[in-house]
Design a protein around this motif. Structure first.
Motif, short mmCIF file in Angstrom:
data_model
loop_
_atom_site.label_atom_id
_atom_site.label_comp_id
_atom_site.label_asym_id
_atom_site.label_seq_id
_atom_site.Cartn_x
_atom_site.Cartn_y
_atom_site.Cartn_z
N LEU A 118 48.62 82.03 69.55
CA LEU A 118 49.02 82.53 70.86
C LEU A 118 50.24 83.44 70.74
O LEU A 118 50.32 84.47 71.44
CB LEU A 118 49.35 81.35 71.79
N ASP A 119 51.18 83.10 69.86
CA ASP A 119 52.36 83.95 69.66
C ASP A 119 51.97 85.32 69.12
O ASP A 119 52.54 86.34 69.52
CB ASP A 119 53.33 83.27 68.69
N LEU A 120 51.00 85.35 68.20
CA LEU A 120 50.56 86.63 67.64
C LEU A 120 49.90 87.48 68.72
O LEU A 120 50.18 88.68 68.83
CB LEU A 120 49.59 86.38 66.49
N ARG A 121 49.05 86.86 69.50
CA ARG A 121 48.41 87.60 70.60
C ARG A 121 49.46 88.19 71.54
O ARG A 121 49.38 89.36 71.94
CB ARG A 121 47.47 86.67 71.36
N ASP A 122 50.47 87.38 71.87
CA ASP A 122 51.52 87.84 72.77
C ASP A 122 52.38 88.94 72.14
O ASP A 122 52.81 89.87 72.82
CB ASP A 122 52.41 86.67 73.20
N LEU A 123 52.64 88.82 70.84
CA LEU A 123 53.42 89.84 70.14
C LEU A 123 52.72 91.19 70.20
O LEU A 123 53.34 92.22 70.52
CB LEU A 123 53.63 89.44 68.68
N LEU A 124 51.43 91.21 69.92
CA LEU A 124 50.67 92.47 69.94
C LEU A 124 50.62 93.04 71.36
O LEU A 124 50.76 94.25 71.54
CB LEU A 124 49.26 92.23 69.41
N ALA A 125 50.44 92.16 72.34
CA ALA A 125 50.38 92.64 73.72
C ALA A 125 51.72 93.19 74.18
O ALA A 125 51.79 94.24 74.84
CB ALA A 125 49.92 91.51 74.65
N SER A 126 52.81 92.52 73.83
CA SER A 126 54.14 92.94 74.30
C SER A 126 54.56 94.27 73.73
O SER A 126 55.32 95.02 74.35
CB SER A 126 55.18 91.86 73.96
N HIS A 127 54.05 94.61 72.54
CA HIS A 127 54.38 95.91 71.94
C HIS A 127 53.24 96.92 72.08
O HIS A 127 53.27 97.98 71.46
CB HIS A 127 54.73 95.72 70.45
N GLU A 128 52.24 96.54 72.89
CA GLU A 128 51.10 97.42 73.19
C GLU A 128 50.44 97.93 71.91
O GLU A 128 50.15 99.11 71.75
CB GLU A 128 51.54 98.59 74.08
N ILE A 129 50.18 97.01 71.00
CA ILE A 129 49.55 97.34 69.72
C ILE A 129 48.04 97.21 69.85
O ILE A 129 47.53 96.14 70.20
CB ILE A 129 50.08 96.42 68.61
N ASP A 130 47.34 98.29 69.56
CA ASP A 130 45.88 98.30 69.63
C ASP A 130 45.33 97.86 68.28
O ASP A 130 45.16 98.67 67.37
CB ASP A 130 45.37 99.69 69.99
N GLY A 131 45.07 96.56 68.14
CA GLY A 131 44.51 96.04 66.90
C GLY A 131 43.13 95.44 67.09
O GLY A 131 42.67 94.68 66.25
N ASP A 132 42.47 95.81 68.20
CA ASP A 132 41.15 95.28 68.53
C ASP A 132 41.16 93.76 68.67
O ASP A 132 40.20 93.06 68.32
CB ASP A 132 40.11 95.68 67.46
N TRP A 133 42.27 93.22 69.21
CA TRP A 133 42.33 91.78 69.43
C TRP A 133 41.35 91.36 70.52
O TRP A 133 41.28 91.99 71.58
CB TRP A 133 43.74 91.34 69.83
N ILE A 134 40.61 90.29 70.26
CA ILE A 134 39.74 89.68 71.27
C ILE A 134 39.88 88.17 71.14
O ILE A 134 39.79 87.61 70.04
CB ILE A 134 38.27 90.07 71.07
N ASP A 135 40.12 87.49 72.27
CA ASP A 135 40.14 86.02 72.27
C ASP A 135 38.74 85.51 71.94
O ASP A 135 37.74 86.02 72.47
CB ASP A 135 40.55 85.49 73.65
N ARG A 136 38.67 84.51 71.07
CA ARG A 136 37.39 83.93 70.71
C ARG A 136 37.47 82.42 70.63
O ARG A 136 38.54 81.85 70.36
CB ARG A 136 36.94 84.45 69.33
#
Length: 412
Positions: A118-136
């Motif tokens: 969850l922290d990693l997901r939030d880190l990428l979102a907070s810095h608007e990083i497009d890494g193709d993250w998808i919750d699974r």
């Protein structure tokens, strides 16, 4: 790896072979310096793969002056060989880990891993990083190491410590996923991403916050001094810092407890692009309680990505030569599992990773070089563990101790 003399750095190794899917990712551009010279920074991170990039971003976001160096082009080592299944589930099941290290430590390890996703997901979102993250969700299938009863007990143990895990029997597994196994555990709280895009995005975000990236820059020696840490480069330059962090993957710095981990080779494939309707329901991550085990996921462009066939084969030439045979084995396993015969291998590659007896990573200040923290993710959770490593490193730099640091000290 034999113990080297004080201060020597691990030799260069082949980190992957073949044609990795992520090598063709369209990554975020960032400014990378080629001119080394003598430099000084508060913190130097050695290794600009996904582990180093996550750690550098977290430290830069916390206000630290960060210099990141890599002997290769950033993100082009082990990062592109990752299958990037981001799970809280450690390779060692909770009940087995409890038997090995005790209930308290096993519980803390699993909860910390779940938090890290969850922290990693939030880190990428907070810095608007497009890494193709998808919750699974993640589907853990019965296999030759855990059958129906063992999986039912494992699911109950996970639920007892607050982890979302549902036991699924044979009939429900067939009805929901059209998979013929005796049982499975379905858990939420996982994700998938493109490791090359994510790594580059983290580097770009760290640079925006003031970090500097130098590549190529090969560190050949490190030593502690009265004023901090000095890193010597292959060009004879000196990099000075207060603290240094080595996130160099299985090119492990001398001084790590070698008896605490092994190096394992693994192989992976990616199929042709498929119609979305041809993929399994929910596109959950799938892996199995087997040895050797199979794991698979989908990608943003609708491919099936699968890996496994792990072995202790370490010779790079033989590992590369095995890609063809291992690819066919992986393809055959995927087709049997999914009940289809129309899959084609578009990409096939091999890589290596560290593996510990517990499945837990090793984050350790080197005893012979105080002020140097070595980061070694183990098992199939390297990216999840990188997020934990950023927390452990942040506390260490502040002169504090992460509350779970004892879990990652190289347990055997």
């Amino acid at each position: 790896m034999a113990k080297k003399s004080d201060g020597d750095i691990a030799a260069r190794k082949d980190l992957h072979d073949g044609t990795a899917l992520w090598a063709r990712s369209k990554t975020t551009k960032f400014k990378c310096h080629a001119d080394q010279g003598n430099r000084t920074a508060e913190i130097i991170v050695v290794g600009a793969g996904i582990s180093g990039s996550i750690i550098a971003l977290v430290l830069a976001a916390n206000g630290h002056d960060v210099l990141l160096v890599d002997r290769r082009r950033p993100g082009q080592g082990s990062t592109v060989a990752s299958t990037a299944m981001i799970q809280f589930e450690i390779d060692t099941p909770l009940l087995e880990l409890t038997d090995r290290i005790g209930q308290d430590k096993a519980t803390r390890a699993y909860r910390r891993s779940a938090k890290a996703v969850l922290d990693l997901r939030d880190l990428l979102a907070s810095h608007e990083i497009d890494g193709d993250w998808i919750d699974r969700e993640a589907l853990y299938l019965s296999g030759n190491e855990m059958g129906m009863r063992a999986l039912k007990a494992e699911a109950e143990a996970r639920r007892a410590i607050g982890l979302p895990s549902q036991f699924i029997n044979k009939q429900a597994l067939r009805e929901q996923f059209n998979i013929d196994r005796t049982a499975a555990i379905l858990s939420s709280g996982s994700g998938e991403l493109d490791p090359a895009k994510t790594s580059a995005g983290c580097l770009a975000a760290a640079i925006k916050l003031g970090a500097t990236v130098i590549s190529p820059c090969e560190v050949v020696r490190v030593k502690s001094t009265s004023s901090g840490i000095e890193l010597e480069t292959d060009e004879g330059h000196t990099l000075k810092c207060r603290r240094a962090i080595f996130a160099t993957g299985y090119e492990v710095i001398a001084g790590m407890p070698r008896q605490a981990f092994d190096i394992i080779s693994s192989w992976a494939i990616a199929t042709q692009q498929l119609p979305e309707a041809a993929l399994w329901p929910t596109r959950c991550l799938i892996w199995e309680a087997a040895d050797p085990y199979l794991y698979l996921r989908t990608t943003a462009d609708n491919r099936i990505l699968a890996g496994g066939e792990d072995s202790g084969l370490l010779d790079p030439k033989r590992r590369a030569q095995a890609i063809g045979t291992k690819s066919l084995k992986l393809l055959s396993k995927v087709q049997r599992l999914l009940g289809r015969s129309d899959l084609i291998v578009d990409y096939a590659w091999a890589g290596a990773f560290a593996d510990s007896p517990t499945g837990l990573p090793i984050f350790k200040e080197l005893p012979d070089v105080p002020g140097v923290l070595a980061i070694l993710g183990c098992g199939g959770n390297g990216i999840t563990f990188s997020m934990i490593a950023s927390d452990v490193a942040s506390a260490w730099i502040a002169g504090k101790r992460d509350p779970d640091a004892d879990l990652f000290a190289g347990l055997t």
